[in-house]
Structure formats: C-alpha cells, structure tokens
Design an enzyme around this catalytic site. Structure first.
Site, PDB file in Angstrom:
ATOM      1  N   HIS A 171      24.077 -46.828  -5.776  1.00 34.85           N
ATOM      2  CA  HIS A 171      24.401 -45.604  -6.522  1.00 34.85           C
ATOM      3  C   HIS A 171      25.693 -45.730  -7.317  1.00 34.85           C
ATOM      4  CE1 HIS A 171      25.628 -44.801  -2.160  1.00 34.85           C
ATOM      5  NE2 HIS A 171      26.717 -45.229  -2.782  1.00 34.85           N
ATOM      6  N   TYR A 258      36.873 -58.033  -5.858  1.00 29.55           N
ATOM      7  CA  TYR A 258      36.040 -59.002  -6.576  1.00 29.55           C
ATOM      8  C   TYR A 258      36.822 -59.792  -7.607  1.00 29.55           C
ATOM      9  CZ  TYR A 258      32.774 -55.495  -4.811  1.00 29.55           C
ATOM     10  OH  TYR A 258      32.106 -54.609  -4.016  1.00 29.55           O
TER      11      TYR A 258
END
Length: 488
Positions: A171, A258
């Site tokens: 989502h 990340y």
C-alpha cells in the site's frame, strides 16, 4: 458467486479483518468461503470469532473455516492470500538487535538491509511450501496474492521457483499519493493522477497531474516544505526529492534503510529522522510498534470482538489492492493499481528478471501491466543496487549457500556504508546461528558458523541505536489513546 479464498497467516488479526470486510463490500461476494490458516491456534481462534461475529451481525451467508492444516485450507481455493511473518517477533527482534552490534541502525528491517535479507531467508522456504500446496491442491489456475515482506524476494521466489501465478501487493503507493494530494491542497486523493514505478518500497512518482494539470518538481518541493507536519516528518524524503527530482513512495524511516547516505553515522541520523511516530526513522521502530500492537490486541480483545458487531460500511472499504483485484477478475469491473510482478520489459532500464512495482489494469483477462516505462537514471541506479541484493538473497535462500548470503549482505547499500567485510561475515554467522530453527536450508552451515564465532576476534558492542524507544506498557498506551481522543 461462490468460490474459496484461503488466507495464510490469518493470525495477523487486524489485517485479516480488513481484507475480509473489504472483500465483503463487493455485493457479488457474499456467498464465498474464507479458509483461514495459521501456525497459531490461539490467533486463529481469535480471528475466527471476530469474522464469525461480522458474518452474524450482517446476516451474510459467507462461510468461515479455520485450521492449522494448511493443505486443507488450500484445497480448491481460487485465491490464496499470504500475510505471514516467519519467526514472528522473536526472530524479528534478532533482525534488529544483532546488526546493531555491528553499527547497523535500522528503522524497519523487513525489505533489504541485514534484517530484511535474513527475513527473506526465513520466508522463502515456507513460500515454496505454499506454492507446492497451491500447485497440488488449490483450484486450477489459482492466483497467489502475497502481502508478506520482503515483498520483492518473496514474490521473486514464488514466481521463479514456486511456479505459481503470483502478484505482490503493498500500500506504499496509495499512501504516498495521499500525501502528495494533501500537500497540493486537493480536496480528495482522487483529484491526483500519477504514474508511479520502480521496485517495492523504492517506487517513484515519475508523473503527477492534479485535476489534469501537470505538477513539476519545484512546485512539489515547495508544497512539502510549506506543509506544517510533513516538512518535519519527511525531511529525508524531501531531500531525496530535491536531489532526484521525483518523490519516493516510501516513508522517511523506511527509505533511509535502502540508501547508503543517511543512517551510516549515528550523529547524522538525528538530522534526518522525526520521532513523532515510529515510521519516520526511529531505531527498531516497527518492532516496537508491532510488539505494542500485539500486546494491545491481546489485552483489549473483548473490545475488538464487540466492534465486529457493527454493520459493514462499503463507503469505508480500504484502498488495499486485494478486494479490488478480485472484483475486477470476477466481475470485469476494471481496476487500476500498482502491482509487484516480474519485469519482463515493463520498466525499460531495470533487469528483466527483477520484481518491479508498476501500474497495471485488472479485468477478466488478468493483470495487464503498462509497459515501456523508463525511470530517471538516479531512480534506476538506486533500484539496481537493491535488485542485485535481492537476486543474490533469493539464490542464497534457495541453495542454502551461506557464502552467497554473506555476499548479498555485503552488497546491501546501508550495510556496505557501515560495516567492513570481516564484520559482515561474523554478523551473518551470528544471525544464522541465532535463527537456525527457522533456516532449515542452512542447517549444514550452522556448526561451522558456531566454530568461527568461537574463534572470532571481530569486536562488537551492545548498542541500542541512535534513536531507540522502549516498548510502552498497556497503561501508557491507554493514557495516550485517551489523550488523543480528548484532543480530537
């Protein structure tokens, strides 16, 4: 319509309830069967009681079954939804705790980085077991909807090695779009049109239109910097927007994991995070949140059961993809969403074998991806770093190759920015030994890893991280909720 949906990991009580009520908002789906399965009989009993209460309160013919026998739950299922967390919070705690000994500070640790890679090693053998059962006992052509992280690795394994029709669902895109619509002053997120593409948790809003009007980089930067809340909570994300020229779907804290730039020095972390909520960068934030949520649910279960007596309101159907995909496949009411699938040319400047997240349309013919998207070069470069880690991680999990696993962790952007090769090798040994009960493919490697650990001279430290908070008690949570209720 009458068909069967199996939910694996249905003991994720709150999420299972959301999926269940969303699906029952489709009028044609009232007469279907939900087969719940989980390794925890306790959690299964709780969620079944809640769903039974919903069925009874809404006078539905819907059938709900629950079993710890996964194959029985999958028998004849047309759709299988997975929301499992292999190892539970016990293993997850090690995903955060052990890397901290080597200076690696994670906010979530469930996608890549040291924690996400080990999470994938635990999940992939189980995912392949799911796929075997699906091939053998589910309905012909059954579709596997994976909600479990690490999204790309799980989906990669299911498609490439499980040989099952699989789509990964998240989502993040919807939540990012809601933010953008809000800062631009839209009355509703529906006023915003967008193309968002990349890989899961590193997806990029490469084109934006508000009521048909193109939105450029400078306008978007100004809107975020002027927002009284997001300007504080999303500092890192706004910095990436300024440098890359496009906005990332992922939250401030998650995005920081990340990339190799923002969490590599403890004294720098505080500059980029916000402690108003776990998702903005708190050390081990999602672990704390998940622990508190579990404790709260266990304590307040009677209230959750009572709330299940309320009528289903289709106007409150969530934007989770699952119900909309099933509706499109079964009724041909077309749905546009963002899906995790094998690239196969959808994104021109990412590898063909990668699991990408990109726009597609669903109808009776299946999920049809919009092909030919080219990412900005910086976005593609950032995605490539993660894809290479994901590929090695999947291959290591399939083969039980601890040397390849160490190379995957070594090439992780944040790990590589913080740790030396010697530290990475020892850290992986330590994590594999600590989590051996959930890593059957590495059983042969555990004795040698223990031997290496007994002789290692690599120094570690007991470190809580740059921005750690303690798990709050039920009393503290009650006081906070009461204060929020009074203020709102």
């Amino acid at each position: 319509m009458s068909f069967k949906i199996a939910i694996i990991g249905a003991g994720s009580v709150g999420f299972t309830k959301k999926l269940f009520t969303d699906i029952l908002c489709v009028p044609e789906f009232k007469d279907i069967e939900f087969a719940l399965t989980d390794v925890s009989e306790h959690n299964l009993a709780m969620i079944k009681a809640i769903l039974d209460r919903i069925v009874e309160a809404n006078k539905l013919p819907t059938r709900v079954t629950a079993t710890t026998n996964r194959r029985k739950a999958l028998e004849g299922a047309r759709y299988i939804i997975s929301c499992v967390r292999v190892g539970g919070l016990e293993a997850y705690a090690d995903d955060i705790r052990i890397p901290l000994k080597y200076g690696i500070d994670q906010c979530v640790g469930d996608t890549i980085c040291a924690g996400g890679i080990l999470y994938g090693q635990r999940n992939i053998p189980v995912i392949l077991d799911f796929c075997k059962d699906i091939r053998e006992v589910a309905a012909t052509g059954a579709k596997f909807l994976n909600y479990a992280n690490p999204m790309a690795m799980n989906t990669w394994a299911a498609i490439e090695y499980g040989k099952v029709d699989t789509v990964g669902l998240c989502h993040g895109v919807q939540h990012g779009a809601e933010q953008i619509a809000q800062v631009l002053g839209a009355k509703s997120p529906k006023e915003l049109d967008y193309v968002c593409s990349g890989i899961n948790h590193q997806t990029w809003f490469v084109e934006l239109r508000l009521n048909g009007r193109p939105i450029g980089r400078d306008e978007l930067i100004s809107a975020f910097e002027a927002h009284p809340v997001y300007s504080k909570q999303e500092k890192l994300r706004i910095d990436v927007l300024k440098r890359f020229g496009v906005y990332s779907t992922e939250s401030n804290g998650h995005l920081s994991e990340y990339l190799p730039w923002y969490r590599k020095r403890p004294d720098e972390i505080a500059r980029w995070i916000d402690m108003s909520d776990w998702i903005h960068g708190e050390t081990g934030g999602y672990l704390r949140y998940s622990t508190e949520t579990r404790n709260w649910f266990e304590t307040e279960y009677p209230q959750f059961l009572e709330a299940a007596s309320k009528p289903i309101d289709p106007a409150k159907r969530s934007n989770e993809h699952a119900s909309h995909i099933l509706e499109a496949l079964e009724t041909n009411r077309v749905y546009r969403g963002h899906f995790n699938v094998k690239n196969n040319g959808v994104i021109t400047n990412l590898p063909q074998d990668a699991i990408i997240e990109s726009p597609g349309f669903v109808d009776r013919f299946g999920i049809n991806m919009a092909a030919g998207i080219t990412l900005p070069e910086a976005c593609a470069a950032t995605c490539m770093a993660s894809i290479n880690v994901q590929r090695m991680s999947v291959h290591a999990a399939i083969a039980g190759d601890i040397d390849l696993l160490k190379l995957a962790v070594l090439h992780d952007p944040l790990v590589g920015a913080v740790s030396t090769p010697e530290e990475v090798w020892q850290m992986v040994d330590e994590m594999v030994v600590a989590q051996a009960q959930w890593l059957p493919q590495y059983a042969h490697a555990v004795p040698a890893a223990k031997e290496r650990l007994s002789k290692s001279k690599v120094k570690t430290r007991e470190w809580a991280g740059a921005a750690r908070r303690s798990v709050r008690s039920i009393e503290e949570l009650r006081a906070e909720k009461a204060a929020l209720k009074q203020a709102g």
